[in-house]
Design a protein around this motif. Structure first.
Motif, PDB file in Angstrom:
ATOM      1  N   MET A   1       0.847  -1.223   0.000  1.00  0.00           N
ATOM      2  CA  MET A   1       0.000   0.000   0.000  1.00  0.00           C
ATOM      3  C   MET A   1       0.871   1.258   0.000  1.00  0.00           C
ATOM      4  N   VAL A   2       0.468   2.190  -0.832  1.00  0.00           N
ATOM      5  CA  VAL A   2       1.328   3.351  -1.044  1.00  0.00           C
ATOM      6  C   VAL A   2       1.517   4.194   0.215  1.00  0.00           C
ATOM      7  N   LEU A   3       0.414   4.565   0.863  1.00  0.00           N
ATOM      8  CA  LEU A   3       0.504   5.450   2.025  1.00  0.00           C
ATOM      9  C   LEU A   3       1.442   4.876   3.094  1.00  0.00           C
ATOM     10  N   ARG A   4       1.297   3.599   3.336  1.00  0.00           N
ATOM     11  CA  ARG A   4       2.091   2.960   4.378  1.00  0.00           C
ATOM     12  C   ARG A   4       3.595   2.932   4.003  1.00  0.00           C
ATOM     13  N   ALA A   5       3.864   2.542   2.744  1.00  0.00           N
ATOM     14  CA  ALA A   5       5.258   2.491   2.293  1.00  0.00           C
ATOM     15  C   ALA A   5       5.875   3.890   2.332  1.00  0.00           C
ATOM     16  N   ALA A   6       5.087   4.868   1.889  1.00  0.00           N
ATOM     17  CA  ALA A   6       5.581   6.246   1.872  1.00  0.00           C
ATOM     18  C   ALA A   6       5.884   6.711   3.296  1.00  0.00           C
ATOM     19  N   ARG A   7       4.962   6.422   4.211  1.00  0.00           N
ATOM     20  CA  ARG A   7       5.171   6.880   5.586  1.00  0.00           C
ATOM     21  C   ARG A   7       6.423   6.261   6.185  1.00  0.00           C
ATOM     22  N   LYS A   8       6.585   4.973   5.928  1.00  0.00           N
ATOM     23  CA  LYS A   8       7.776   4.286   6.452  1.00  0.00           C
ATOM     24  C   LYS A   8       9.056   4.984   5.953  1.00  0.00           C
ATOM     25  N   LEU A   9       9.067   5.279   4.659  1.00  0.00           N
ATOM     26  CA  LEU A   9      10.251   5.917   4.080  1.00  0.00           C
ATOM     27  C   LEU A   9      10.426   7.342   4.586  1.00  0.00           C
ATOM     28  N   PHE A  10       9.334   8.100   4.657  1.00  0.00           N
ATOM     29  CA  PHE A  10       9.429   9.475   5.144  1.00  0.00           C
ATOM     30  C   PHE A  10       9.991   9.480   6.565  1.00  0.00           C
ATOM     31  N   VAL A  11       9.530   8.553   7.373  1.00  0.00           N
ATOM     32  CA  VAL A  11       9.991   8.478   8.754  1.00  0.00           C
ATOM     33  C   VAL A  11      11.470   8.105   8.810  1.00  0.00           C
ATOM     34  N   GLU A  12      11.871   7.184   7.960  1.00  0.00           N
ATOM     35  CA  GLU A  12      13.261   6.723   7.967  1.00  0.00           C
ATOM     36  C   GLU A  12      14.248   7.786   7.476  1.00  0.00           C
ATOM     37  N   LYS A  13      13.870   8.464   6.380  1.00  0.00           N
ATOM     38  CA  LYS A  13      14.841   9.337   5.727  1.00  0.00           C
ATOM     39  C   LYS A  13      14.458  10.804   5.703  1.00  0.00           C
ATOM     40  N   GLY A  14      13.215  11.115   5.986  1.00  0.00           N
ATOM     41  CA  GLY A  14      12.774  12.499   5.859  1.00  0.00           C
ATOM     42  C   GLY A  14      12.213  12.750   4.464  1.00  0.00           C
ATOM     43  N   TYR A  15      11.262  13.631   4.395  1.00  0.00           N
ATOM     44  CA  TYR A  15      10.519  13.891   3.159  1.00  0.00           C
ATOM     45  C   TYR A  15      11.398  14.067   1.922  1.00  0.00           C
ATOM     46  N   HIS A  16      12.364  14.980   1.991  1.00  0.00           N
ATOM     47  CA  HIS A  16      13.141  15.304   0.793  1.00  0.00           C
ATOM     48  C   HIS A  16      14.111  14.211   0.365  1.00  0.00           C
ATOM     49  N   ALA A  17      14.451  13.354   1.299  1.00  0.00           N
ATOM     50  CA  ALA A  17      15.420  12.306   0.959  1.00  0.00           C
ATOM     51  C   ALA A  17      14.737  11.069   0.368  1.00  0.00           C
ATOM     52  N   VAL A  18      13.412  11.112   0.285  1.00  0.00           N
ATOM     53  CA  VAL A  18      12.684   9.978  -0.280  1.00  0.00           C
ATOM     54  C   VAL A  18      12.262  10.313  -1.707  1.00  0.00           C
ATOM     55  N   SER A  19      12.651   9.480  -2.643  1.00  0.00           N
ATOM     56  CA  SER A  19      12.291   9.731  -4.038  1.00  0.00           C
ATOM     57  C   SER A  19      11.066   8.911  -4.424  1.00  0.00           C
ATOM     58  N   ILE A  20      10.379   9.374  -5.433  1.00  0.00           N
ATOM     59  CA  ILE A  20       9.223   8.626  -5.939  1.00  0.00           C
ATOM     60  C   ILE A  20       9.669   7.226  -6.380  1.00  0.00           C
ATOM     61  N   PRO A  21      10.767   7.107  -7.121  1.00  0.00           N
ATOM     62  CA  PRO A  21      11.237   5.767  -7.461  1.00  0.00           C
ATOM     63  C   PRO A  21      11.367   4.859  -6.234  1.00  0.00           C
ATOM     64  N   ALA A  22      11.822   5.415  -5.117  1.00  0.00           N
ATOM     65  CA  ALA A  22      11.963   4.600  -3.911  1.00  0.00           C
ATOM     66  C   ALA A  22      10.601   4.121  -3.419  1.00  0.00           C
ATOM     67  N   ILE A  23       9.615   5.003  -3.495  1.00  0.00           N
ATOM     68  CA  ILE A  23       8.262   4.616  -3.061  1.00  0.00           C
ATOM     69  C   ILE A  23       7.696   3.576  -4.020  1.00  0.00           C
ATOM     70  N   VAL A  24       7.957   3.760  -5.306  1.00  0.00           N
ATOM     71  CA  VAL A  24       7.521   2.787  -6.305  1.00  0.00           C
ATOM     72  C   VAL A  24       8.085   1.408  -5.963  1.00  0.00           C
ATOM     73  N   LYS A  25       9.371   1.391  -5.655  1.00  0.00           N
ATOM     74  CA  LYS A  25      10.054   0.136  -5.360  1.00  0.00           C
ATOM     75  C   LYS A  25       9.481  -0.527  -4.101  1.00  0.00           C
TER      76      LYS A  25
END
Lengths: 181, 181, 181, 181
Positions: free
Chosen positions: B1-25
């Motif tokens: 699920m997108v929201l969950r994956a995105a939140r996990k990444l945002f929390v880990e790296k911070g908003y700007h350090a997370v790329s769309i490709p990373a969320i896609v992956k």
DNA sequence: CATGAATGAGTCTTCATTCAT
DNA sequence: CATGAATGAAGACTCATTCAT
């Protein structure tokens, strides 16, 4: 000055949202000059962090060493925090709000930095001397500083409208209530 | 699920350090699909924020409404915060640690969100009813939540090693001490 | 010395991969001094080239002039090339391997330089005198020098392990075979 | 096509003097597309190298395998080299002139590549069979290829004006003279 | 003159976003 | 609708060159 301009921008936008060109523009120092002072953007952020923390520590030592009992020491800490928040909000915000993990890997997190370790020690000694209630000294330190730091965060974000120099005593009373006998 | 994956990444790296490709992956959802659900990366972050906060609010209402007096209500709030911290740390970290200024311009900051406004109201009522010490209700609310939130922050950053479900009662006692009569 | 340090670096990394700061560091000469001797990095590379070639030419003239017949002259050339390859590999590599197009626009390419023109002339005369097989003098010169230069290139790149001073005679025999009657 | 445009530019200016924007302009392919095909500029140069060498090897095998004796094989090699030089000069120049050390660290140098190893083997076998003069097989191979490669280099740099397809036989005769019995 | 700090154009590379399939 | 290849603006960083001392 580069460090100051960089800190202001980091505080405003966060590390990753600040570009070197933006720092160049705000500081009036050229790209090349910045890279002759700092090996990288990360290094710049680290030096900002260290300089800010060092300056705070120096003032902290000065204040706390002239206090005698536990209450006076903790009060001196809180007053210093409030003063810095009002006088140099960028410095305080850089210390409490920045996600330092974004660029620091080897530096100690703020909560392990000298001032906070000292607060823990002051609290531990206070418990031993019977000046504070018994219990986990770490949780007591967290509770005391929690009141102070939370107020600072809300002041910095503009939620708290009054100067912390004015309402500080009430906050200190509240914070002290968490740990007093 | 997108929201969950995105939140996990945002929390880990911070908003700007997370790329769309990373969320896609991480989410297994294609770039195109993400952009059909969300108008931009910023919009995605906002929806993550809102969904997380809405979920917390729903649980908060459930808990607090079944409490009668001021102490019970504040205790219910604190226990909920501790539970979420332990059970869904990403959710809690996204609410307390993310620098929302980095992507949110028009959304309400956390401290103005419903739960925190209600805490303020509960405290205000508690003072009126004489269940809490007199004083600035806002500062009292800040003090109480300061103890709770600071403990959460230190737990999330790994500084506090024990589960907040275990040490929570001591923290609640400390927080309550800041405002009780 | 600047020319020598620069040549060493150019040979090691190639013209574009060598920075002025690197030359400053290796030569111990300041940036300003370098720019007072040479008008630009390109000019420096050109002067390195010319100095290296001039030095080779001087030694070449010395050697060849003391030889009488065609074989002796060509042999003297080849032995000189092998000696320089072993004694001052940077000089030889700078002459044969550097892509001079990268920075030289108006200088004569190596194959048009004096020594190589003289080899052509020696070969032409040799053919005339009947000391060499008939045919295109230019192709004959190319063939003779080809054997020599190729051996040098492979020696400089480390593929040939033996000193050219040792295996040189066999190479000269091979090269001579391409043109003898 | 990117590989072709890149090779042309690398040959003209050398690896370091070619910028990605230049390749974008010449190939008509966008920066992003280039970086989706190749992980870096270095990777692009490596793939150009491999593709060029593979193509040469394929043609080499085809030619040499249909030859019987040592002379025929070496002649087939030389004719192929001359043909490629005339028909696809960029390919030949990329193989012989580029300083591959500038971007390749793990790839085999040209002189160790299959075709050149095979020439060495062909020469070694020729000596064994008595078709070639005795002596160090490696030096003999160097001598033979030296004549060929040097002619190619001078042809590519414009010094040799005639097509190598025309003067090739004379060159092959010269090269053969270095090793024949 | 010599120095080396400062400049800023230009490098490689990433990534939010679009759009042909 | 979903996809993911393609786009190109913008980022961090380097380095040839200048010029105040």
């Amino acid at each position: 000055m580069v460090l100051r301009a960089a800190r202001k921008l980091f505080v405003e936008k966060g590390y990753h949202a600040v570009s070197i060109p933006a720092i160049v523009k705000d500081s009036g120092v050229s790209t090349g000059a910045i890279y002759s002072y700092f090996s990288s953007k990360e290094d710049l952020a680290k030096q900002v962090y260290e300089q800010t923390l060092d300056h705070f520590e120096a003032r902290f030592i000065e204040r706390v060493s002239s206090s005698s009992n536990t209450y006076e020491k903790l009060r001196a800490f809180a007053r210093l925090v409030f003063e810095v928040t009002e006088d140099d909000p960028d410095a305080m915000e850089y210390m409490v709000s920045i996600r330092h993990e974004e660029f620091i890997t080897d530096a100690v997190p703020l909560c392990y930095s000298e001032p906070f370790r000292w607060i823990q020690q002051i609290v531990a000694e206070g418990i031993e001397k019977g000046e504070l209630k018994t219990g986990d000294y770490f949780l007591s330190a967290v509770s005391f500083t929690g009141v102070i730091i939370r107020a600072v965060e809300l002041r910095l974000s503009g939620v708290v409208k009054e100067s912390l120099l004015e309402v500080g005593d009430e906050l200190i009373t509240n914070a002290w209530a968490t740990i007093k006998v």
